[in-house]
Write an enzyme that holds these catalytic residues in place. Structure first.
Site, PDB file in Angstrom:
ATOM      1  N   CYS A 134       0.786  -1.204  -0.626  1.00 35.19           N
ATOM      2  CA  CYS A 134      -0.196   0.036   0.262  1.00 35.19           C
ATOM      3  C   CYS A 134       0.690   1.181  -0.134  1.00 35.19           C
ATOM      4  O   CYS A 134       1.506   1.857   0.839  1.00 35.19           O
ATOM      5  CB  CYS A 134      -1.141   0.385   1.648  1.00 35.19           C
ATOM      6  SG  CYS A 134      -1.571   1.605   1.619  1.00 35.19           S
ATOM      7  N   CYS A 137      -0.143   4.030   1.949  1.00 30.00           N
ATOM      8  CA  CYS A 137       0.371   3.999   3.548  1.00 30.00           C
ATOM      9  C   CYS A 137       2.191   4.193   4.061  1.00 30.00           C
ATOM     10  O   CYS A 137       1.874   4.419   5.064  1.00 30.00           O
ATOM     11  CB  CYS A 137      -0.570   2.377   3.720  1.00 30.00           C
ATOM     12  SG  CYS A 137      -2.085   2.120   3.391  1.00 30.00           S
ATOM     13  N   ASP A 138       2.189   3.280   3.331  1.00 24.38           N
ATOM     14  CA  ASP A 138       3.848   3.455   3.789  1.00 24.38           C
ATOM     15  C   ASP A 138       4.475   4.339   2.892  1.00 24.38           C
ATOM     16  O   ASP A 138       6.252   4.248   3.615  1.00 24.38           O
ATOM     17  CB  ASP A 138       3.644   1.552   3.942  1.00 24.38           C
ATOM     18  CG  ASP A 138       3.500   1.008   4.641  1.00 24.38           C
ATOM     19  OD1 ASP A 138       2.621   1.283   5.920  1.00 24.38           O
ATOM     20  OD2 ASP A 138       3.950   0.030   4.182  1.00 24.38           O
TER      21      ASP A 138
END
Ligand code: NAP
Length: 306
Positions: A134, A137-138
């Site tokens: 992701c 997200c990261d």
């Protein structure tokens, strides 16, 4: 006597909680079973700009929570638990969970789809320590670093562009010589100064000791192998439907999605499939929520005929 719900919804993503909202508003005794948090995969999305009604966009976690609260306002209930198995064939369906059994006259399957894995050795071991699924997200962990994005679809293209704004360098690795991604992504990708494309290439090895160091790449056209230094890899090669619970009971297509049309009806009466887990052309939050509404319409018809 066990309590029998009118509708039990397995999965609390946008499709699941829209079904819950419509079910509860229709006066149906409605329960949502969710493993982690409301929103499903959507909850992992940093910014959602293509769900109408939020002029500044919204993060997926907040949108999931809003959908849950909206359904609960009308009396839908939620239980956080893991569903272990389903018995779908009878008039009363049984849902076996880690916290006991639930019974329902109708079941809505809203289990979504999970990231597809590369299948390279050590991929699971390095999850979160070099391997990610992701980018939104990261991605922020890779500010000023070099990252590889794998894939050639819209997700890979969007991830590569997003990461190009954070990382020093992005290397997009694709197994073919052209992108599957829609044209809208091609020009920005080609024009981004810090994005390099590696065509006809697959990852054969992940290189990591104390820290992630890079990958081994194989050119599938020439057979040539090379080492690419990088700090992390984002695997953006699509998703696989979460159909383990229904395999052998519900009809699946050849790649594993539950066969169901716009009505969301499956091959078992009283069982409906919504969102990313069913066969459909466009898997987006807006199409998942539309499915949730359709499923309850079909469930009401089914329950009225019983
Ligand atoms: P996708 O369209 O299925 O593309 C997956 C890509 O990964 C393909 O290029 C495929 O290669 C490659 N791939 C698959 N398995 C692989 C493997 N084992 N090793 C290496 N490469 C592999 O998936 P997606 O990009 O996640 O998109 C899914 C859906 O979401 C699509 O409908 C898409 O339009 C939608 N989406 C839309 C947006 C947007 O509109 N902005 C953004 C993201 C996603 P091949 O090309 O060789 O098959």
């Amino acid at each position: 006597m066990e309590h029998i719900y009118d509708v039990v919804i397995v999965g609390g993503g946008p499709g699941g909680y829209t079904a819950a909202l419509y079910g509860a508003r229709a006066g149906l005794d409605t329960m949502v079973l969710e493993k982690l948090a409301a929103g499903g995969q959507m909850a992992l999305t940093h910014q959602i700009d293509n769900y109408p009604g939020f002029e500044e966009g919204i993060d997926g976690f907040s949108l999931g929570d809003k959908m849950k609260q909206g359904a609960e306002r009308f009396g839908a209930k939620s239980t956080y638990t893991e569903v272990l198995s389903l018995e779908l064939s009878g008039d009363v369906k049984k849902i076996v969970t880690a916290d006991g059994d639930f019974y329902a006259k109708a079941v809505v399957i809203a289990t979504g789809a999970n990231p597809r894995e590369l299948g390279v050795e050590r991929e699971n071991e390095l999850l979160g320590r070099g391997i990610h699924y992701c980018a939104s997200c990261d991605g922020m962990f890779y500010r000023g670093k070099t990252v590889v994005v794998v894939g050639g679809g819209n997700t890979a293209a969007a991830d590569a562009l997003l990461l190009s704004r954070v990382a020093k360098k992005v290397i997009l690795v694709h197994r073919r010589d052209s992108l599957r991604a829609t044209k809208i992504y091609h020009e920005p990708l080609m024009n981004a100064e810090n994005v390099e494309l590696r065509w006809n290439s697959v990852i054969t090895e992940l290189l990591s000791d104390d820290t992630f160091r890079g990958i081994r790449l194989k050119n599938v056209a020439t057979g040539e192998e090379s080492t690419v230094d990088c700090d992390g890899v984002f695997v953006s090669i699509g998703r696989k439907p979460a159909t383990e619970l229904v395999a052998g009971q519900l009809e699946l297509d050849k790649v594993g999605y539950i066969v169901a049309d716009e009505s969301t009806r499956t091959n078992i009466p009283g069982v409906f499939a919504v969102g990313d887990v069913r066969t459909k052309a466009v898997r987006q939050v807006v199409t998942a929520v539309a499915d949730g509404a359709c499923a309850i319409g079909a469930a009401e018809e089914y329950l009225a005929e019983k």
